[in-house]
Design an enzyme around this catalytic site. Structure first.
Site, mmCIF file in Angstrom:
data_model
loop_
_atom_site.group_PDB
_atom_site.id
_atom_site.type_symbol
_atom_site.label_atom_id
_atom_site.label_comp_id
_atom_site.label_asym_id
_atom_site.label_seq_id
_atom_site.Cartn_x
_atom_site.Cartn_y
_atom_site.Cartn_z
ATOM 1 N N ASN A 7 -24.912 17.670 -36.084
ATOM 2 C CA ASN A 7 -25.514 16.363 -35.843
ATOM 3 C C ASN A 7 -26.717 16.543 -34.916
ATOM 4 O OD1 ASN A 7 -26.114 13.837 -34.534
ATOM 5 N ND2 ASN A 7 -24.196 13.028 -35.339
ATOM 6 N N ASP A 9 -28.680 14.073 -33.746
ATOM 7 C CA ASP A 9 -29.028 12.823 -33.037
ATOM 8 C C ASP A 9 -29.706 13.077 -31.696
ATOM 9 O OD1 ASP A 9 -26.008 10.822 -33.723
ATOM 10 O OD2 ASP A 9 -27.702 11.417 -35.002
ATOM 11 N N HIS A 10 -29.138 14.010 -30.932
ATOM 12 C CA HIS A 10 -29.557 14.080 -29.526
ATOM 13 C C HIS A 10 -30.784 14.944 -29.286
ATOM 14 C CE1 HIS A 10 -26.524 11.313 -28.630
ATOM 15 N NE2 HIS A 10 -25.603 12.072 -29.157
ATOM 16 N N ARG A 18 -39.042 9.887 -23.704
ATOM 17 C CA ARG A 18 -40.440 9.686 -23.286
ATOM 18 C C ARG A 18 -41.270 9.062 -24.400
ATOM 19 N NH1 ARG A 18 -42.177 13.014 -18.988
ATOM 20 N NH2 ARG A 18 -40.537 12.912 -17.380
ATOM 21 N N HIS A 43 -27.094 9.903 -37.322
ATOM 22 C CA HIS A 43 -26.508 8.576 -37.165
ATOM 23 C C HIS A 43 -27.645 7.583 -36.956
ATOM 24 C CE1 HIS A 43 -23.511 5.857 -34.772
ATOM 25 N NE2 HIS A 43 -24.018 5.256 -35.829
ATOM 26 N N ARG A 45 -28.498 4.407 -35.954
ATOM 27 C CA ARG A 45 -27.853 3.293 -35.285
ATOM 28 C C ARG A 45 -28.633 1.996 -35.455
ATOM 29 N NH1 ARG A 45 -24.147 3.291 -31.244
ATOM 30 N NH2 ARG A 45 -22.963 5.220 -30.930
ATOM 31 N N ARG A 49 -31.605 3.893 -31.167
ATOM 32 C CA ARG A 49 -31.807 4.523 -29.857
ATOM 33 C C ARG A 49 -32.243 5.977 -29.977
ATOM 34 N NH1 ARG A 49 -25.639 4.408 -27.676
ATOM 35 N NH2 ARG A 49 -25.885 2.234 -28.292
ATOM 36 N N GLU A 70 -24.650 8.878 -41.093
ATOM 37 C CA GLU A 70 -23.676 8.010 -40.425
ATOM 38 C C GLU A 70 -24.326 6.653 -40.200
ATOM 39 O OE1 GLU A 70 -22.601 10.027 -36.838
ATOM 40 O OE2 GLU A 70 -20.980 11.092 -37.811
ATOM 41 N N THR A 101 -20.049 6.470 -29.710
ATOM 42 C CA THR A 101 -18.975 5.871 -30.500
ATOM 43 C C THR A 101 -17.669 5.901 -29.720
ATOM 44 O OG1 THR A 101 -20.061 6.594 -32.508
ATOM 45 C CG2 THR A 101 -17.717 6.058 -32.685
ATOM 46 N N GLU A 151 -13.089 11.117 -41.585
ATOM 47 C CA GLU A 151 -13.456 11.973 -40.450
ATOM 48 C C GLU A 151 -12.615 11.523 -39.269
ATOM 49 O OE1 GLU A 151 -17.598 12.596 -39.477
ATOM 50 O OE2 GLU A 151 -17.067 13.043 -37.387
ATOM 51 N N HIS A 191 -16.525 14.291 -33.027
ATOM 52 C CA HIS A 191 -16.840 13.514 -31.820
ATOM 53 C C HIS A 191 -16.335 14.203 -30.562
ATOM 54 C CE1 HIS A 191 -18.632 10.097 -29.825
ATOM 55 N NE2 HIS A 191 -17.723 10.333 -28.905
ATOM 56 N N GLY A 213 -22.359 17.666 -32.585
ATOM 57 C CA GLY A 213 -23.761 17.456 -32.244
ATOM 58 C C GLY A 213 -24.055 17.616 -30.765
HETATM 59 C C1 LIG Z 1 -19.460 8.929 -35.065
HETATM 60 C C2 LIG Z 1 -19.664 9.924 -34.004
HETATM 61 O O1 LIG Z 1 -18.768 10.346 -33.347
HETATM 62 C C3 LIG Z 1 -20.997 10.450 -33.752
HETATM 63 O O2 LIG Z 1 -21.448 11.123 -34.833
HETATM 64 C C4 LIG Z 1 -21.974 9.370 -33.468
HETATM 65 O O3 LIG Z 1 -23.247 9.823 -33.816
HETATM 66 C C5 LIG Z 1 -21.921 9.077 -32.004
HETATM 67 O O4 LIG Z 1 -23.025 8.274 -31.700
HETATM 68 P P1 LIG Z 1 -24.184 8.920 -30.793
HETATM 69 O O5 LIG Z 1 -24.708 10.110 -31.543
HETATM 70 O O6 LIG Z 1 -25.167 7.830 -30.646
HETATM 71 O O7 LIG Z 1 -23.492 9.336 -29.519
HETATM 72 N N1 LIG Z 2 -19.260 12.349 -36.248
HETATM 73 C C1 LIG Z 2 -19.322 13.234 -35.115
HETATM 74 C C2 LIG Z 2 -20.696 13.796 -34.989
HETATM 75 O O1 LIG Z 2 -21.505 13.699 -35.902
HETATM 76 C C3 LIG Z 2 -21.085 14.481 -33.747
HETATM 77 O O2 LIG Z 2 -20.431 13.922 -32.647
HETATM 78 P P1 LIG Z 2 -20.784 14.591 -31.234
HETATM 79 O O3 LIG Z 2 -20.461 16.061 -31.343
HETATM 80 O O4 LIG Z 2 -22.245 14.364 -30.986
HETATM 81 O O5 LIG Z 2 -19.887 13.880 -30.243
#
Ligand SMILES: CC(=O)[C@@H](O)[C@H](O)COP(=O)(O)O
Ligand SMILES: NCC(=O)COP(=O)(O)O
Length: 239
Positions: A7, A9-10, A18, A43, A45, A49, A70, A101, A151, A191, A213
């Site tokens: 993942n 996302d971060h 920034r 994800h 959202r 964010r 997601e 989440t 999941e 997660h 992630g």
């Molecule tokens: C569903 C889950 O557990 C994560 O994949 C989700 O992406 C958490 O959200 P954040 O990435 O915004 O923390």
């Molecule tokens: N669904 C879980 C995910 O994609 C990653 O979760 P995390 O490792 O960022 O908490």
């Protein structure tokens, strides 16, 4: 052997800190795949964010493994998913105020909405995964509404420091994974999983894919994305 879905996302969280155009989650995804990721997760959202539509559109054209989107089960997100056609959609609950989440989707309480979302996605050839707590009733409800995968939310197991609660949470994950397999579901987990907690799953053969992630991106800040993904992939191969 279980798979690793990374993942990103971060990476986008760092970018949005920034409001720059770097670091790019798309670049991170390329490196993750070269380092052994079996899939890329993002994800999108409701509050945008971190991941934006731009990221998902480019990832659709660049991901070489599998793209997992997601999202919440909203009409806005369903419309976007039908545009993108990801390899898998994972439906997750969202609360704008949440830091991350907090729990799994309550399939029992939202049966009609979830069923509609699954059928809409299925009509476009997109399989659905439901992000649920390790609860047998939720696993069975997921099968009943037509999900292909679940999941399992590993947050309680990963986050608690209480030994007894951790053991209880792990047992719930094992039971839920076994039940999911028994009724023909694909079983993923995610997660809060880190380089230490992943090792608890050694010998657990009912989990097909780990979705990770935050811990990988955090480690990548110190050792680089390639090394962080490679290490997690190694640990998963050893399970
Ligand atoms: C569903 C889950 O557990 C994560 O994949 C989700 O992406 C958490 O959200 P954040 O990435 O915004 O923390
Ligand atoms: N669904 C879980 C995910 O994609 C990653 O979760 P995390 O490792 O960022 O908490």
């Amino acid at each position: 052997m279980p798979r690793l879905a990374v993942n990103v996302d971060h990476i986008a969280t760092l970018r949005e800190a920034r409001k720059t155009n770097y670091p790019d989650p798309v670049a991170a995804a390329v490196i993750a795949e070269l380092a052994g990721a079996d899939a890329i997760v993002v994800h999108l959202r409701e509050d945008r964010r971190h991941i934006k539509e731009r990221d998902v559109r480019i990832l659709r054209d660049t991901v070489q493994t599998r793209l997992i989107l997601e999202m919440g089960a909203t009409s806005e997100m369903l419309e976007f998913a039908l545009e993108i056609l990801p390899d898998l959609v994972t439906l997750v609950p969202e609360r704008r105020q949440e830091v991350t989440t907090e729990g799994g989707l309550d399939v029992l309480a939202h049966r009609a909405t979830v069923t509609n979302a699954i059928e809409t996605l299925k009509s476009a050839g997109i399989p659905t995964c439901l992000f649920v707590d390790p609860d047998i009733a939720q696993i069975e409800a997921s099968k009943a509404v037509g999900a292909r995968y679940v999941e399992l939310h590993t947050g309680v197991f990963c986050d608690t420091t209480d030994t007894r609660e951790k053991a209880k949470a792990f047992e719930a994950l094992l039971m839920a994974a076994r039940r999911g397999k028994e009724i023909g579901l694909g079983v993923n987990a995610g997660h809060g999983i880190c380089y230490r907690s992943i090792q608890a799953f050694k010998g657990v053969h009912e989990i097909d894919e780990f979705s990770i992630g935050h811990s990988i991106v955090s480690h990548a800040a110190l050792v680089g994305m390639e090394n962080a993904v490679r290490r997690m992939a190694e640990l998963i191969r050893e399970l």
